[in-house]
Write a protein that holds these residues in place. Sequence first.
Motif, PDB file in Angstrom:
ATOM      1  N   LEU A  26       0.952  -1.423   0.081  1.00 14.55           N
ATOM      2  CA  LEU A  26      -0.061   0.048   0.166  1.00 14.55           C
ATOM      3  C   LEU A  26       0.849   1.120   0.039  1.00 14.55           C
ATOM      4  O   LEU A  26       0.478   2.223  -0.588  1.00 14.55           O
ATOM      5  N   GLY A  27       2.011   1.054   0.778  1.00 14.93           N
ATOM      6  CA  GLY A  27       2.929   2.571   0.635  1.00 14.93           C
ATOM      7  C   GLY A  27       2.987   2.802   2.089  1.00 14.93           C
ATOM      8  O   GLY A  27       2.478   2.510   3.064  1.00 14.93           O
ATOM      9  N   GLU A  28       4.143   3.728   2.249  1.00 18.62           N
ATOM     10  CA  GLU A  28       4.551   4.314   3.447  1.00 18.62           C
ATOM     11  C   GLU A  28       4.137   6.022   3.501  1.00 18.62           C
ATOM     12  O   GLU A  28       4.185   6.666   2.522  1.00 18.62           O
ATOM     13  N   GLY A  29       3.577   6.299   4.394  1.00 15.83           N
ATOM     14  CA  GLY A  29       3.130   7.609   4.573  1.00 15.83           C
ATOM     15  C   GLY A  29       1.762   7.919   4.131  1.00 15.83           C
ATOM     16  O   GLY A  29       1.181   7.196   3.164  1.00 15.83           O
ATOM     17  N   SER A  30       1.095   8.909   4.662  1.00 15.90           N
ATOM     18  CA  SER A  30      -0.529   8.924   4.550  1.00 15.90           C
ATOM     19  C   SER A  30      -0.695   9.173   2.912  1.00 15.90           C
ATOM     20  O   SER A  30      -1.864   8.874   2.475  1.00 15.90           O
ATOM     21  N   ALA A  31       0.098  10.369   2.488  1.00 19.26           N
ATOM     22  CA  ALA A  31      -0.083  10.498   0.977  1.00 19.26           C
ATOM     23  C   ALA A  31      -0.171   9.332   0.191  1.00 19.26           C
ATOM     24  O   ALA A  31      -0.892   8.905  -0.579  1.00 19.26           O
ATOM     25  N   ALA A  32       0.743   8.264   0.299  1.00 22.20           N
ATOM     26  CA  ALA A  32       0.955   7.240  -0.333  1.00 22.20           C
ATOM     27  C   ALA A  32      -0.119   5.991  -0.198  1.00 22.20           C
ATOM     28  O   ALA A  32      -0.859   5.671  -1.310  1.00 22.20           O
ATOM     29  N   TYR A  37      -5.654   3.588  -1.678  1.00 25.89           N
ATOM     30  CA  TYR A  37      -7.073   3.520  -1.436  1.00 25.89           C
ATOM     31  C   TYR A  37      -7.916   4.041  -2.568  1.00 25.89           C
ATOM     32  O   TYR A  37      -8.964   3.232  -3.064  1.00 25.89           O
ATOM     33  N   ALA A  38      -7.571   5.176  -2.959  1.00 29.36           N
ATOM     34  CA  ALA A  38      -8.130   5.847  -4.034  1.00 29.36           C
ATOM     35  C   ALA A  38      -8.421   5.034  -5.548  1.00 29.36           C
ATOM     36  O   ALA A  38      -9.276   4.941  -6.179  1.00 29.36           O
ATOM     37  N   ASP A 319      -7.492   5.371 -14.469  1.00 25.61           N
ATOM     38  CA  ASP A 319      -6.127   5.885 -14.086  1.00 25.61           C
ATOM     39  C   ASP A 319      -5.402   4.646 -13.409  1.00 25.61           C
ATOM     40  O   ASP A 319      -5.894   4.616 -12.089  1.00 25.61           O
ATOM     41  N   ALA A 320      -4.451   4.112 -13.847  1.00 25.53           N
ATOM     42  CA  ALA A 320      -3.724   2.990 -13.167  1.00 25.53           C
ATOM     43  C   ALA A 320      -2.386   2.791 -12.793  1.00 25.53           C
ATOM     44  O   ALA A 320      -1.791   1.909 -12.176  1.00 25.53           O
ATOM     45  N   ARG A 321      -1.894   4.337 -12.800  1.00 27.09           N
ATOM     46  CA  ARG A 321      -0.445   4.462 -12.544  1.00 27.09           C
ATOM     47  C   ARG A 321      -0.173   4.136 -11.051  1.00 27.09           C
ATOM     48  O   ARG A 321       0.840   3.671 -10.664  1.00 27.09           O
ATOM     49  N   GLU A 322      -1.179   4.358 -10.235  1.00 27.28           N
ATOM     50  CA  GLU A 322      -0.763   3.940  -8.517  1.00 27.28           C
ATOM     51  C   GLU A 322      -0.969   2.412  -8.388  1.00 27.28           C
ATOM     52  O   GLU A 322      -0.454   1.951  -7.473  1.00 27.28           O
ATOM     53  N   LEU A 323      -1.820   1.826  -9.129  1.00 23.99           N
ATOM     54  CA  LEU A 323      -1.591   0.097  -9.205  1.00 23.99           C
ATOM     55  C   LEU A 323      -0.418  -0.262  -9.600  1.00 23.99           C
ATOM     56  O   LEU A 323       0.161  -1.024  -8.943  1.00 23.99           O
TER      57      LEU A 323
END
Length: 341
Positions: A26-32, A37-38, A319-323
């Motif tokens: 999922l990532g480290e830090g609230s922004a990540a 989640y989004a 948008d799939a970049r975060e995936l």
Amino acid sequence: MTWHMPAETAPQDRVWMAFPREGATLGEGSAAREAGYAAWAAVANAIAARQPVTMIVDPTEVVRARRMLDGAIEIVERRIDDFWLRDSGPTFVHDVQGGLAAVDWIFNGWGGADWTSAAHDRDLARFIAGIAGVPLVPSLLVNEGGGIHVDGAGTLLATETVQLGVERNPHADAGRVAEEFARTLGAEKTIWLPRGLTRDYDAFGTRGHVDIVACLPQPGVILLHQQRDASHPDHAVMQAIRAQLEGETDAQGRRFEIIDIPAPAALTDAHGFVDYSYINHLVINGAVIACTFGEDAADAQARDILGQAYPGRAVVGVDARELFARGGGIHCITQQQPSPR
């Protein structure tokens, strides 16, 4: 009993997903974390506008899931490790009468990756089959749903570095794995690609899943990832795979029509060469949920190609970049449940 996995274009009753929970991918830090989640919620909500979605949600994330997901999405609370449901969940098949069943592969966390224990995901297929009210088809093969693709007419695509890798099935050979695909999925011919895309061998990779490399939109046709830039290592990888597929035939003995889908222009991110691929789309009733990458021209070209490959279906971009930054795409986080025949 003979089982048969239908093509992904077959009518569906619903799509299964798992909502992200805090952890390595999922990532480290609230922004990540919020970006992760989004991304999952955007895919789920796009599908839910067109057909039912059931979301497996870890108890730690139920409040967030209810806030971010379309109210039509069914939420099932259950402890999970990771949230790439195509891989940790079942593969749905038909029996000879057209009834539904669920193949329960052994899931070992993509070959025993050190960032997930898979302790709570190993019996997820059984759990989902119970909710769906369908019998379980047990298998001793270590496999994930993203590691296979079928045309519904006997042809299956797989990669040697997944099912034949020592991390998954150290004592299996191609013949034995193909026999298991025949038993559980009705595959009459398995086509073995030598490997997957380069990024897929990094820490959060799957070691070569086929569902970002090639897929079968209909019998006799292959949609194939194309990396045109010679500076990207996948340029040579895909040239070799294309040359192989040009000499292959499907289960019916037909030569393939190969349709290239060019990758977007982006070559790298903060971690190295990207594996952005439009192949990693989800087919649902009346639509294709397609990856986009923030590049208008490339995204539009891919939508046009997908629209021609799946006539009569709307192509909906998400948008799939975060995936992809976390190791996969839209196909990887979803699993279709076909309708009984």
